[in-house]
Design a protein around this motif. Sequence first.
Motif, PDB file in Angstrom:
ATOM      1  N   CYS A   1      -6.878   4.286   3.624  1.00  0.00           N
ATOM      2  CA  CYS A   1      -5.583   4.676   3.054  1.00  0.00           C
ATOM      3  C   CYS A   1      -5.775   5.403   1.733  1.00  0.00           C
ATOM      4  CB  CYS A   1      -4.692   3.457   2.854  1.00  0.00           C
ATOM      5  SG  CYS A   1      -3.923   2.928   4.387  1.00  0.00           S
TER       6      CYS A   1
ATOM      7  N   CYS B   1       0.851  -1.184   0.000  1.00  0.00           N
ATOM      8  CA  CYS B   1       0.000   0.000   0.000  1.00  0.00           C
ATOM      9  C   CYS B   1       0.893   1.242   0.000  1.00  0.00           C
ATOM     10  CB  CYS B   1      -0.889  -0.019   1.241  1.00  0.00           C
ATOM     11  SG  CYS B   1      -1.823   1.495   1.478  1.00  0.00           S
TER      12      CYS B   1
ATOM     13  N   CYS C   1      -4.493  -0.675   0.521  1.00  0.00           N
ATOM     14  CA  CYS C   1      -4.942  -1.799   1.336  1.00  0.00           C
ATOM     15  C   CYS C   1      -6.366  -1.568   1.838  1.00  0.00           C
ATOM     16  CB  CYS C   1      -3.994  -2.014   2.507  1.00  0.00           C
ATOM     17  SG  CYS C   1      -4.147  -0.770   3.784  1.00  0.00           S
ATOM     18  N   SER C   2      -6.785  -0.318   1.926  1.00  0.00           N
ATOM     19  CA  SER C   2      -8.100  -0.035   2.483  1.00  0.00           C
ATOM     20  C   SER C   2      -8.621   1.291   1.942  1.00  0.00           C
ATOM     21  CB  SER C   2      -8.012   0.052   4.009  1.00  0.00           C
ATOM     22  OG  SER C   2      -7.182   1.155   4.358  1.00  0.00           O
TER      23      SER C   2
ATOM     24  N   CYS D   1       0.383   3.150   3.670  1.00  0.00           N
ATOM     25  CA  CYS D   1       0.813   2.603   4.963  1.00  0.00           C
ATOM     26  C   CYS D   1       1.841   1.483   4.823  1.00  0.00           C
ATOM     27  CB  CYS D   1      -0.385   2.088   5.747  1.00  0.00           C
ATOM     28  SG  CYS D   1      -1.044   0.549   5.108  1.00  0.00           S
TER      29      CYS D   1
HETATM   30 ZN   LIG Z   1      -2.765   1.026   3.574  1.00  0.00          ZN
END
Ligand SMILES: [Zn+2]
Length: 158
Positions: free
Chosen positions: A47, A24, A43-44, A27
């Motif tokens: 983020c 990512c 990743c999310s 992060c």
């Molecule tokens: Zn992330």
Amino acid sequence: MRSDDPPPQVVARHVRQRVESRTCPWCGAKVPYTGRGRPAEYCSKACRNRAWEVRSAERRLQRDIAAGLRQLPMREVIRETVTEIHVVTVQGTPREPTTAWEWLEQLTELAEQLRAGDLGRQHWQHSKLYGVLADVVVALADAYPGGLERLQRKVPRR
Ligand SMILES: [Zn+2]
């Protein structure tokens, strides 16, 4: 194959690469890839949103600078020192490093090539390198009075 046979010659080699995971960009967490569709970048959602916020803040800043509303960001002058490593050849044979300084240069160059050179991507070579480097650490610990523990306390901070 008999032991005095010449090693088999590689006539063709086919290498296929596929993304298995990436990290990512916000992060650093591992983002696995299923193999189907476009690989996810973040990743999310959190983020992705934070990265977007930073990008749009940068855009606003650039716009303000262009409009004369803000001062330009600080600039730095960077001095770059390039050290070249030369292999000294004596009668057709590369001379081995013999002094601590020569070894420091060679090993620093190795680290550099692992970080930025082809060697960093040649994963099939890494276990051999690791084995030899571990052996070097063991030899160093054996040579130093007090061993590895006392030696580690002397390592200069970098
Ligand atoms: Zn992330």
